[in-house]
Design a protein around this motif. Sequence first.
Motif, PDB file in Angstrom:
ATOM      1  N   LEU A 151       0.858  -1.185   0.000  1.00 33.18           N
ATOM      2  CA  LEU A 151       0.000   0.000   0.000  1.00 33.18           C
ATOM      3  C   LEU A 151       0.890   1.229   0.000  1.00 33.18           C
ATOM      4  CD1 LEU A 151      -2.772   1.484   0.427  1.00 33.18           C
ATOM      5  CD2 LEU A 151      -2.313   1.279   2.884  1.00 33.18           C
ATOM      6  N   SER A 152       0.633   2.145  -0.932  1.00 29.54           N
ATOM      7  CA  SER A 152       1.363   3.405  -0.990  1.00 29.54           C
ATOM      8  C   SER A 152       0.358   4.550  -1.060  1.00 29.54           C
ATOM      9  CB  SER A 152       2.293   3.453  -2.210  1.00 29.54           C
ATOM     10  OG  SER A 152       3.378   2.562  -2.064  1.00 29.54           O
ATOM     11  N   VAL A 153       0.392   5.418  -0.073  1.00 31.09           N
ATOM     12  CA  VAL A 153      -0.480   6.595  -0.032  1.00 31.09           C
ATOM     13  C   VAL A 153       0.377   7.814  -0.326  1.00 31.09           C
ATOM     14  CG1 VAL A 153      -1.992   8.012   1.425  1.00 31.09           C
ATOM     15  CG2 VAL A 153      -2.053   5.510   1.608  1.00 31.09           C
ATOM     16  N   ARG A 154      -0.085   8.645  -1.273  1.00 33.71           N
ATOM     17  CA  ARG A 154       0.688   9.803  -1.684  1.00 33.71           C
ATOM     18  C   ARG A 154      -0.182  11.068  -1.651  1.00 33.71           C
ATOM     19  NH1 ARG A 154       4.015   7.022  -0.590  1.00 33.71           N
ATOM     20  NH2 ARG A 154       5.749   6.110  -1.768  1.00 33.71           N
ATOM     21  N   ASN A 155       0.240  12.039  -0.814  1.00 34.01           N
ATOM     22  CA  ASN A 155      -0.367  13.386  -0.798  1.00 34.01           C
ATOM     23  C   ASN A 155      -1.887  13.344  -0.650  1.00 34.01           C
ATOM     24  OD1 ASN A 155       1.984  13.613  -3.276  1.00 34.01           O
ATOM     25  ND2 ASN A 155       2.263  14.779  -1.401  1.00 34.01           N
ATOM     26  N   LEU A 156      -2.368  12.481   0.229  1.00 32.33           N
ATOM     27  CA  LEU A 156      -3.805  12.306   0.414  1.00 32.33           C
ATOM     28  C   LEU A 156      -4.395  13.477   1.202  1.00 32.33           C
ATOM     29  CD1 LEU A 156      -6.339  10.451   0.205  1.00 32.33           C
ATOM     30  CD2 LEU A 156      -5.642   9.495   2.428  1.00 32.33           C
ATOM     31  N   THR A 157      -5.428  14.101   0.647  1.00 30.43           N
ATOM     32  CA  THR A 157      -6.169  15.151   1.337  1.00 30.43           C
ATOM     33  C   THR A 157      -7.658  14.860   1.215  1.00 30.43           C
ATOM     34  OG1 THR A 157      -4.474  16.841   0.971  1.00 30.43           O
ATOM     35  CG2 THR A 157      -6.702  17.619   1.441  1.00 30.43           C
ATOM     36  N   THR A 158      -8.326  14.764   2.357  1.00 34.09           N
ATOM     37  CA  THR A 158      -9.765  14.509   2.412  1.00 34.09           C
ATOM     38  C   THR A 158     -10.429  15.623   3.206  1.00 34.09           C
ATOM     39  OG1 THR A 158      -9.396  12.116   2.344  1.00 34.09           O
ATOM     40  CG2 THR A 158     -11.539  12.873   3.119  1.00 34.09           C
ATOM     41  N   VAL A 159     -11.471  16.215   2.640  1.00 31.14           N
ATOM     42  CA  VAL A 159     -12.132  17.345   3.289  1.00 31.14           C
ATOM     43  C   VAL A 159     -13.594  17.033   3.559  1.00 31.14           C
ATOM     44  CG1 VAL A 159     -10.562  18.962   2.141  1.00 31.14           C
ATOM     45  CG2 VAL A 159     -12.811  18.517   1.151  1.00 31.14           C
ATOM     46  N   PHE A 160     -14.144  17.750   4.537  1.00 33.71           N
ATOM     47  CA  PHE A 160     -15.562  17.685   4.849  1.00 33.71           C
ATOM     48  C   PHE A 160     -16.124  19.099   4.870  1.00 33.71           C
ATOM     49  CE2 PHE A 160     -13.983  13.718   6.507  1.00 33.71           C
ATOM     50  CZ  PHE A 160     -15.009  12.813   6.239  1.00 33.71           C
ATOM     51  N   THR A 161     -17.306  19.266   4.308  1.00 31.90           N
ATOM     52  CA  THR A 161     -17.978  20.560   4.327  1.00 31.90           C
ATOM     53  C   THR A 161     -18.956  20.580   5.496  1.00 31.90           C
ATOM     54  OG1 THR A 161     -17.801  20.731   1.930  1.00 31.90           O
ATOM     55  CG2 THR A 161     -19.394  22.166   3.012  1.00 31.90           C
ATOM     56  N   THR A 162     -18.785  21.534   6.405  1.00 29.01           N
ATOM     57  CA  THR A 162     -19.650  21.671   7.572  1.00 29.01           C
ATOM     58  C   THR A 162     -20.295  23.053   7.576  1.00 29.01           C
ATOM     59  OG1 THR A 162     -17.979  22.620   9.064  1.00 29.01           O
ATOM     60  CG2 THR A 162     -17.989  20.226   8.810  1.00 29.01           C
ATOM     61  N   LYS A 163     -21.210  23.271   8.514  1.00 26.66           N
ATOM     62  CA  LYS A 163     -21.857  24.574   8.633  1.00 26.66           C
ATOM     63  C   LYS A 163     -20.861  25.662   9.003  1.00 26.66           C
ATOM     64  CE  LYS A 163     -26.399  22.731   9.897  1.00 26.66           C
ATOM     65  NZ  LYS A 163     -27.460  22.670  10.952  1.00 26.66           N
ATOM     66  N   ARG A 164     -19.764  25.263   9.649  1.00 22.73           N
ATOM     67  CA  ARG A 164     -18.753  26.232  10.092  1.00 22.73           C
ATOM     68  C   ARG A 164     -17.620  26.415   9.091  1.00 22.73           C
ATOM     69  NH1 ARG A 164     -17.931  25.034  16.581  1.00 22.73           N
ATOM     70  NH2 ARG A 164     -20.120  25.391  17.191  1.00 22.73           N
ATOM     71  N   GLY A 165     -17.645  25.656   8.001  1.00 20.51           N
ATOM     72  CA  GLY A 165     -16.601  25.792   6.992  1.00 20.51           C
ATOM     73  C   GLY A 165     -16.069  24.449   6.543  1.00 20.51           C
ATOM     74  N   THR A 166     -15.039  24.485   5.726  1.00 24.42           N
ATOM     75  CA  THR A 166     -14.433  23.273   5.185  1.00 24.42           C
ATOM     76  C   THR A 166     -13.318  22.782   6.100  1.00 24.42           C
ATOM     77  OG1 THR A 166     -14.925  23.980   2.926  1.00 24.42           O
ATOM     78  CG2 THR A 166     -13.257  22.274   3.198  1.00 24.42           C
ATOM     79  N   VAL A 167     -13.343  21.495   6.392  1.00 20.69           N
ATOM     80  CA  VAL A 167     -12.362  20.888   7.285  1.00 20.69           C
ATOM     81  C   VAL A 167     -11.508  19.902   6.504  1.00 20.69           C
ATOM     82  CG1 VAL A 167     -12.030  19.414   9.302  1.00 20.69           C
ATOM     83  CG2 VAL A 167     -13.878  21.106   9.283  1.00 20.69           C
ATOM     84  N   ALA A 168     -10.190  20.080   6.546  1.00 23.30           N
ATOM     85  CA  ALA A 168      -9.270  19.091   5.968  1.00 23.30           C
ATOM     86  C   ALA A 168      -8.970  18.049   7.040  1.00 23.30           C
ATOM     87  CB  ALA A 168      -7.991  19.760   5.483  1.00 23.30           C
ATOM     88  N   ALA A 169      -9.788  16.986   7.082  1.00 22.87           N
ATOM     89  CA  ALA A 169      -9.622  15.958   8.098  1.00 22.87           C
ATOM     90  C   ALA A 169      -8.320  15.190   7.912  1.00 22.87           C
ATOM     91  CB  ALA A 169     -10.806  14.996   8.061  1.00 22.87           C
ATOM     92  N   VAL A 170      -7.886  15.055   6.646  1.00 19.10           N
ATOM     93  CA  VAL A 170      -6.578  14.486   6.303  1.00 19.10           C
ATOM     94  C   VAL A 170      -5.917  15.449   5.338  1.00 19.10           C
ATOM     95  CG1 VAL A 170      -5.383  12.574   5.183  1.00 19.10           C
ATOM     96  CG2 VAL A 170      -7.344  12.104   6.638  1.00 19.10           C
ATOM     97  N   ASN A 171      -4.695  15.865   5.658  1.00 21.32           N
ATOM     98  CA  ASN A 171      -4.072  16.958   4.917  1.00 21.32           C
ATOM     99  C   ASN A 171      -2.676  16.567   4.433  1.00 21.32           C
ATOM    100  OD1 ASN A 171      -3.301  19.470   3.909  1.00 21.32           O
ATOM    101  ND2 ASN A 171      -4.225  20.595   5.604  1.00 21.32           N
ATOM    102  N   ASP A 172      -2.575  16.223   3.138  1.00 25.64           N
ATOM    103  CA  ASP A 172      -1.286  15.953   2.489  1.00 25.64           C
ATOM    104  C   ASP A 172      -0.516  14.822   3.177  1.00 25.64           C
ATOM    105  OD1 ASP A 172       0.483  16.457   0.395  1.00 25.64           O
ATOM    106  OD2 ASP A 172       1.725  17.775   1.619  1.00 25.64           O
ATOM    107  N   VAL A 173      -1.195  13.693   3.382  1.00 26.69           N
ATOM    108  CA  VAL A 173      -0.607  12.551   4.091  1.00 26.69           C
ATOM    109  C   VAL A 173      -0.001  11.571   3.097  1.00 26.69           C
ATOM    110  CG1 VAL A 173      -1.186  10.491   5.444  1.00 26.69           C
ATOM    111  CG2 VAL A 173      -2.052  12.733   6.140  1.00 26.69           C
ATOM    112  N   SER A 174       1.225  11.133   3.360  1.00 27.99           N
ATOM    113  CA  SER A 174       1.912  10.139   2.525  1.00 27.99           C
ATOM    114  C   SER A 174       2.575   9.095   3.420  1.00 27.99           C
ATOM    115  CB  SER A 174       2.989  10.799   1.650  1.00 27.99           C
ATOM    116  OG  SER A 174       2.430  11.724   0.748  1.00 27.99           O
ATOM    117  N   PHE A 175       2.480   7.821   3.026  1.00 29.84           N
ATOM    118  CA  PHE A 175       3.183   6.758   3.745  1.00 29.84           C
ATOM    119  C   PHE A 175       3.134   5.488   2.912  1.00 29.84           C
ATOM    120  CE2 PHE A 175      -1.212   6.553   5.201  1.00 29.84           C
ATOM    121  CZ  PHE A 175      -1.516   5.201   5.090  1.00 29.84           C
ATOM    122  N   ASP A 176       3.947   4.510   3.279  1.00 26.45           N
ATOM    123  CA  ASP A 176       3.972   3.196   2.638  1.00 26.45           C
ATOM    124  C   ASP A 176       3.739   2.115   3.680  1.00 26.45           C
ATOM    125  OD1 ASP A 176       4.643   3.955  -0.070  1.00 26.45           O
ATOM    126  OD2 ASP A 176       6.655   4.423   0.664  1.00 26.45           O
TER     127      ASP A 176
END
Length: 352
Positions: free
Chosen positions: A22-47
């Motif tokens: 498994l190789s993860v590269r520059n993973l960014t996952t966001v959620f849209t909430t009433k208070r704004g956009t949240v980057a729950a995972v921000n530029d994560v990479s690992f093997d």
Amino acid sequence: MTDVTESEIHERPQTPASDGCLSVRNLTTVFTTKRGTVAAVNDVSFDLRAGETLGIVGESGSGKSVTAMSTLGLIPKPSGKVVSGEIWVDGKNLLALDRRSLRAASGSDVAMIFQDPMTSLNPVHRIGAQIAEGILAHRRKPSRADKEAARRRAVELLAAVGVPAPERRARQYPHELSGGMRQRVMIAMAMSCDPKVLIADEPTTALDATIQAQIMRLLREVQRRANVGIMLITHDIGLVAQNVDRVLVMYAGRVVEMGTVEEVLENPKHPYTVGLLRCTPSRLPSDSVRRRLTPIPGLPPNPTDLPPGCSFAPRCSLRGDRERCLLEQPELRPAPTDDHRSACHFLEEVTP
């Protein structure tokens, strides 16, 4: 928080590690909430390598589980989405697959053991039928012979994970089994399609210490037999110390430290890792002296309003009056070897 757009999803391509299942590269996952956009995972990479156990640790909300759900395409829509990155398994970028192909990869390439079996198992279906369903899901039109073979395979899997009287247990419902037995069923389901990667999200949280040890021994045995790579997500540092090969420490959606379990836990090079160790009863063999537990001061940052610099800076005792920590986001760098990395501007000054 880094501004990201959906159009960036295939930017910054990188080649996956040749020895990684498994190789993860520059993973960014966001959620849209009433208070704004949240980057729950921000530029994560690992093997994650075959036959290796990788521990991912951090406080609640640090991004551990979202990293796992992103890998399996389980981010709830429309509020959440993966906006950038690549996730490579067996030569396939999972983020580039269509829905049908991703479903086929889920189970055969990557499988997950969830924290609470009672919320994952269907209460109105028998155990054996649920395991068989996962096996048959990868066949378009299963025949009667296929269904019978899947039923036999379900019983074999229950026996393989140490469930006594597997024929009888296969005919039972989830509520008729103990918590430890239900977790064994979840492991059997996860292994039913021989995945290359097994993600275990807090697999022992609701179990007592004896059953917890049994489940971890079972996971190690499964790994030994199938050479599967295991991603262990937990908040339990003691569990990590005894069961993983390498560690990722996450804070506010980012990886702040990574390395072998010995390097990270015995010679931490990020103030947050030091804080986690100081507020956790130690199970490290090298730590024979009892020590006073010290909580990390303050609270995690508001995910909709992260500071421009280091997210841990407001809670960090090492910062002092240094402006750089408040203004500049630190990058992962060798600490001192490339295998042990820390995202701290002053990692040379960090002491356990």
